[in-house]
Enzyme design. Structure first.
Site, mmCIF file in Angstrom:
data_model
loop_
_atom_site.group_PDB
_atom_site.id
_atom_site.type_symbol
_atom_site.label_atom_id
_atom_site.label_comp_id
_atom_site.label_asym_id
_atom_site.label_seq_id
_atom_site.Cartn_x
_atom_site.Cartn_y
_atom_site.Cartn_z
ATOM 1 N N CYS B 86 28.539 27.930 3.049
ATOM 2 C CA CYS B 86 27.486 28.048 4.059
ATOM 3 C C CYS B 86 28.048 27.732 5.450
ATOM 4 O O CYS B 86 28.848 28.489 5.974
ATOM 5 C CB CYS B 86 26.310 27.140 3.669
ATOM 6 S SG CYS B 86 24.802 27.521 4.587
ATOM 7 N N HIS B 194 25.005 28.272 -2.065
ATOM 8 C CA HIS B 194 25.379 26.877 -2.331
ATOM 9 C C HIS B 194 25.588 26.636 -3.824
ATOM 10 O O HIS B 194 24.623 26.244 -4.509
ATOM 11 C CB HIS B 194 24.271 25.943 -1.842
ATOM 12 C CG HIS B 194 24.183 25.806 -0.363
ATOM 13 N ND1 HIS B 194 24.862 24.828 0.330
ATOM 14 C CD2 HIS B 194 23.498 26.522 0.565
ATOM 15 C CE1 HIS B 194 24.590 24.935 1.634
ATOM 16 N NE2 HIS B 194 23.768 25.961 1.803
ATOM 17 N N GLU B 196 26.821 24.130 -5.231
ATOM 18 C CA GLU B 196 26.546 22.724 -5.587
ATOM 19 C C GLU B 196 25.051 22.498 -5.844
ATOM 20 O O GLU B 196 24.673 21.493 -6.439
ATOM 21 C CB GLU B 196 27.073 21.779 -4.487
ATOM 22 C CG GLU B 196 26.219 21.684 -3.229
ATOM 23 C CD GLU B 196 26.430 22.848 -2.261
ATOM 24 O OE1 GLU B 196 27.090 23.835 -2.640
ATOM 25 O OE2 GLU B 196 25.904 22.772 -1.121
#
Lengths: 83, 223
Positions: B86, B194, B196
């Site tokens: 990002c 993302h 994560e």
């Protein structure tokens, strides 16, 4: 000498401008017809110390290339005047 | 054990999530401050999401001059795996480690939603454990994620198999539906989604883990 500088950053021609497009689409809903080619940029003003105008312009040019613009999508119109 | 360094700028906000994701897969991870001029002993670097330096001027524009970026560039030049997620992707394009730029989303909406990605190559430090054509459900969370480059650069990226992941339903206007790309050496990867935030079933998806598994494998190969 001190020079006052105006840097106008704009998206390169051919790069789509979502902000400009959104403004252009909004204008007719407010009753403003016939407005086209809206492009949104930003302007920056500052002063530089340099021996002469050419040196001032060269320095501003370098600053624009390195940080004030992203040369992949933006270019700058630089105006240099004696302060 | 392989160690991943997670770079923290003022305004970064995804560092803990990345560290947690790496540790959950058995890797070691530690934060690295942007003001440091050298990296500790590391096997991989992640530049996580957030708003480095407040996104002032342009996202990533100021971050490229943080002291740590010289060391990150050196690490990348030696073949070390470097991933930008990002805002980290924006930092890597501004730094010139990756091609292109991230423009404001088409439609000018801040997008915070799950996205379906297609893995386009397994030859990158972030997708080595994935299969080409595999689809991954991973969230996006950005205003400036509209990947833009010259038509020549786009053709080059496609010809050289450097488009890493694409959007199945392009949410932001990105050229070529591009969600992530890699450099020539295939060790530097940037992507807007993302992984994560898709690292545990409790978060709604575990599809991001294949990316961190790939990163740990690449890190091990680099160790």
């Amino acid at each position: 000498m001190t020079f006052s500088v105006l840097v106008e950053v704009q998206l390169r021609s051919g790069i789509s401008d979502p902000q400009g497009q959104t403004i252009e689409r909004a204008l007719p809903t407010l009753g403003y017809e016939g407005v086209s080619g809206v492009r949104v940029g930003k302007s920056m003003r500052f002063t530089v110390e340099a021996a002469d105008e050419a040196a001032a312009r060269a320095q501003v040019d370098e600053i624009c290339q390195k940080v004030l613009t992203n040369p992949v999508i933006e270019d700058a119109i630089i105006t240099v005047d004696p302060a | 054990m392989t160690k991943v360094g997670v770079v923290v700028f003022p305004g970064t906000n995804c560092e803990s999530d990345v560290i947690e994701s790496v540790r959950a897969l058995g890797g070691e991870a530690e934060m690295v401050w942007h003001g440091d001029s050298s990296l500790p002993q590391l096997d991989a670097v992640v530049i996580p999401g957030g708003f480095a330096h407040g996104d002032y001027l342009r996202p990533g524009a100021i971050a490229q001059f943080s002291s740590i970026m010289g060391a990150v560039r050196e690490f990348a030049d030696k073949g070390g795996p470097v991933v930008g997620i990002c805002n980290g992707f924006q930092v890597l394009t501004e730094t010139g480690l990756l091609p292109g730029a991230l423009q404001k989303n088409a439609g000018l909406k801040f997008l915070c939603q799950p996205a379906t990605l297609r893995v386009e190559t397994s030859n990158s430090s972030l997708t080595s454990a994935a299969e080409v054509g595999q689809t991954l459900r991973i969230p996006i969370n950005h205003f400036e994620g509209n990947f833009t480059c010259s038509p020549e650069t786009l053709a080059q990226l496609q010809d050289e198999d450097r488009v890493v992941v694409t959007y199945v339903d392009n949410p932001n206007g990105s050229m070529g539906d591009i969600a992530g790309v890699c450099n020539e050496g295939r060790n530097v990867v940037g992507l807007m989604p993302h992984p994560e935030r898709a690292s545990n079933a409790l978060l709604g998806s575990e599809d991001g883990n294949v990316m961190f598994t790939s990163l740990l494998q690449s890190a091990l190969a680099n160790a």
